[in-house]
Motif scaffolding. Structure first.
Motif, mmCIF file in Angstrom:
data_model
loop_
_atom_site.group_PDB
_atom_site.id
_atom_site.type_symbol
_atom_site.label_atom_id
_atom_site.label_comp_id
_atom_site.label_asym_id
_atom_site.label_seq_id
_atom_site.Cartn_x
_atom_site.Cartn_y
_atom_site.Cartn_z
ATOM 1 N N ASP A 1 42.706 33.502 36.217
ATOM 2 C CA ASP A 1 43.235 34.038 34.921
ATOM 3 C C ASP A 1 44.344 34.842 35.305
ATOM 4 O O ASP A 1 45.029 35.316 34.353
ATOM 5 N N ARG A 2 44.638 35.351 36.385
ATOM 6 C CA ARG A 2 45.740 36.249 36.815
ATOM 7 C C ARG A 2 46.997 35.524 36.922
ATOM 8 O O ARG A 2 47.093 34.495 37.894
ATOM 9 N N TRP A 3 48.114 35.764 36.411
ATOM 10 C CA TRP A 3 49.429 35.114 36.468
ATOM 11 C C TRP A 3 50.208 35.682 37.472
ATOM 12 O O TRP A 3 50.629 36.690 37.444
ATOM 13 N N SER A 4 50.157 35.021 38.654
ATOM 14 C CA SER A 4 50.647 35.593 39.995
ATOM 15 C C SER A 4 51.004 34.434 40.770
ATOM 16 O O SER A 4 50.334 33.355 40.670
ATOM 17 N N LEU A 5 52.115 34.375 41.552
ATOM 18 C CA LEU A 5 52.647 33.344 42.429
ATOM 19 C C LEU A 5 51.648 33.256 43.566
ATOM 20 O O LEU A 5 51.529 32.158 44.072
ATOM 21 N N ASP A 6 50.883 34.287 43.811
ATOM 22 C CA ASP A 6 49.773 34.174 45.020
ATOM 23 C C ASP A 6 48.873 33.247 44.546
ATOM 24 O O ASP A 6 48.136 32.852 45.570
#
Length: 583
Positions: free
Chosen positions: A59-64
């Protein structure tokens, strides 16, 4: 007891009527004798979104968090569309009933219909014998025949697998690429498996237009008394003026190098598949692909047309009796075509090719279509049904016969002998003149809609108005009429035309034009493979509408033009994501 599951409420009602008997209406289904008939609401079950996977932090928009890949633990959820949860509970509850011992898949007879049914069954956790109702028309006789000849659902496993693979590929590309490019470029980008290559084609065309440098050219046009001879394009005005001076000389004459006459027979067009109908409705009436599909779907549900989402332009031998019934009498002539345009002896055999029907036949009207039904329809439905009926008549009509004459002329050698200095001023190739005439002999299938607007041929359609003498032959000398009447025509080179809905659909259908790899190009061009370029007949309209909704493309009249936002996406996206050869 059988449970018959249709894709839509209207289709479920049509099936129930065809089953016959006393009909008891319930909440979300009907009972007819020993059969229960219910319906989905499109995709009742969809792939879960990334944020619905609770054991991941997607749910977290992150490249990770990239790449996001649920394989092999894909999750499904009931659609959030209004009313979907309620109808899913009805369908799943009926599936689980103890007195239901057979499930009948009556969803639309295509890949998506197969997916809709299979996902409901899997999500409901039901395991019961399953049969497939495969019917291309909602007429009662067609439904009853299909009910009597149902096959086991396992025979459609390939269709189900294809739907599953496409759904997961769309999810993986869309979710990962959209997030990646949005995060890297700090912009809201939407990337799609088919959407992005389609956008790339539009952007490429618009940039060809923007980068085009108009170059002037000149042509000498000589009147010949009822027809014209036109010279080659010349890039230098002084050369064109020199040629004009020569042609307007008092004693000038042309020498006819070739006068070729041929009577051409243009065979009737094929019946419509969905993309062909969408292209013509855009060209003739300005309807978008989505409006055409919506109108055709409505006609199908009203039992006035056969199944819409087909990629075939033929029927099978088994369908000949149906077509014969459609063409008998005047029921589909009155109100649709001019009475004298109807073929005297329809060539039904032209529409038959069993090898090129993969699941669905071409689009046809049904026996319930007539002028009375036509008059009750809305504007779009009326236009679409009329065009479907007219194409049926065109497809079984006579050849369009026309006489085509092509003339090639040059400066008469005798004139050159008299004027040696001027005869050497220009290369022979620049002194070539041509003319063409095209005269109808028998309208044939063109009589059905011969007055329809055609694509703009511009100045290249130089046959218009020419009536070349029948006795014109190679080797004769002939002077302009009147002498000295030749003129100089000036023009400029033109860029490619912007895409319209019709030409973009054609480009998507024949995407091999953008492919360099010979093997892949051949596969895309192969009718037998039914690969059909990028997208499918059922999805191309949605792809175009999504490009417009996301702001990547905008309509300007009939044109489809890329926006700055759309061009920005194509500039940054990886080559493979915009390559039609990959998708």
């Amino acid at each position: 007891m059988r449970l018959i599951i249709a894709e839509k409420h209207s289709v479920g009602q049509a099936i129930a009527q065809a089953v016959g008997g006393h009909m008891e209406k319930h909440d979300g289904y009907v009972q007819v004798g020993d059969d229960l008939v219910t319906w989905a609401q499109g995709h009742l079950v969809d792939l879960a979104a990334p944020d619905e996977y609770k054991d991941h932090d997607w749910d977290r928009w992150s490249l990770d968090t990239l790449p996001i890949d649920p394989t092999p633990d894909w999750q499904w959820k009931v659609s959030r569309d209004k009313g979907a949860d309620r109808q899913y509970k009805v369908v799943a509850g009926l599936m689980r009933r103890g007195d239901v011992d057979m499930l009948v898949d009556a969803c639309d007879p295509d890949r998506e219909g197969e997916a809709i049914f299979r996902r409901i069954v899997k999500h409901a956790g039901v395991s019961k014998p399953m049969r497939r109702l495969w019917v291309a028309s909602l007429e009662e006789d067609a439904i009853r025949d299909a009910l009597a000849s149902m096959k086991d659902e396992t025979e459609y496993q390939g269709l189900a697998d294809s739907a599953m693979i496409r759904a997961k590929a769309d999810w993986l590309i869309g979710m990962n690429a959209s997030r990646a490019y949005s995060l890297v470029y700090n912009a809201r980008f939407t990337v799609g498996r088919v959407q992005t290559p389609t956008l790339a084609m539009i952007v490429d065309r618009d940039r060809q237009i923007a980068g085009h440098v108009a170059r002037p050219y000149w042509k000498v046009v000589a009147p010949m008394g009822g027809w014209k001879l036109a010279g080659e394009r010349l890039d230098k005005r002084e050369d064109a003026e020199t040629l004009l001076r020569i042609v307007n000389s008092d004693d000038f004459a042309f020498s006819i190098f070739k006068a070729e006459r041929k009577q051409q027979h243009d065979a009737p067009p094929r019946l419509y598949d969905l993309t062909g109908l969408q292209k013509d409705m855009s060209r003739l009436h300005g309807l978008t692909a989505a409006r055409t599909l919506s109108a055709l779907q409505s006609l199908y549900e009203k039992k006035l047309a056969t199944y819409p989402r087909t990629d075939s332009q033929y029927i099978t031998h088994d369908d000949l009796d149906t077509l014969r019934g459609l063409t008998e009498g005047d029921r589909l002539a009155a109100g649709f075509i001019e009475p004298d345009a109807k073929p005297e002896r329809p060539h039904l055999e032209l529409t038959v090719n069993d090898a090129k029907v993969a699941g669905h036949t071409a689009i046809l009207p049904t026996m319930q279509a007539d002028k009375a039904a036509l008059d009750e329809l809305g504007d779009d439905e009326r236009l679409v049904l009329t065009r479907v009926v007219r194409r049926m008549w065109e497809a079984v009509g006579d050849d369009y016969v026309h006489d085509v004459t092509n003339v090639v002329a040059n400066i008469d050698p005798h004139w050159c002998e008299k004027h040696p200095d001027e005869g050497r001023l220009l290369p022979e190739g620049e002194c070539r003149f041509t003319s063409r005439s095209d005269q109808p002999v028998s309208l044939g299938w063109h009589a059905i809609e011969h007055a329809a607007p055609q694509e703009d041929h511009g100045e290249e359609d130089e046959a218009a108005g020419n009536i070349i003498p029948a006795n014109l032959a190679a080797g004769v000398s002939i002077a302009p009429v009147p002498h000295g009447g030749a003129t100089l025509s000036e023009g400029k080179t033109k860029p490619p035309k912007p895409f319209t809905e019709a030409t973009l659909l054609a480009a998507m259908e024949h995407a091999s034009r953008w492919v360099e790899d010979k093997d892949l190009k051949a596969a895309l061009d192969d009718d037998e493979s039914h690969s059909g370029g990028i997208g499918t007949p059922a999805t191309r309209a949605d792809v175009i509408e999504k490009l417009i909704r996301t702001g990547y493309v905008e309509r300007k009249g009939k044109q489809l033009r890329s926006t700055e936002q759309g061009r920005s996406l194509i500039d940054v996206v990886a080559p493979k994501l915009k390559d039609v050869a990959v998708f």
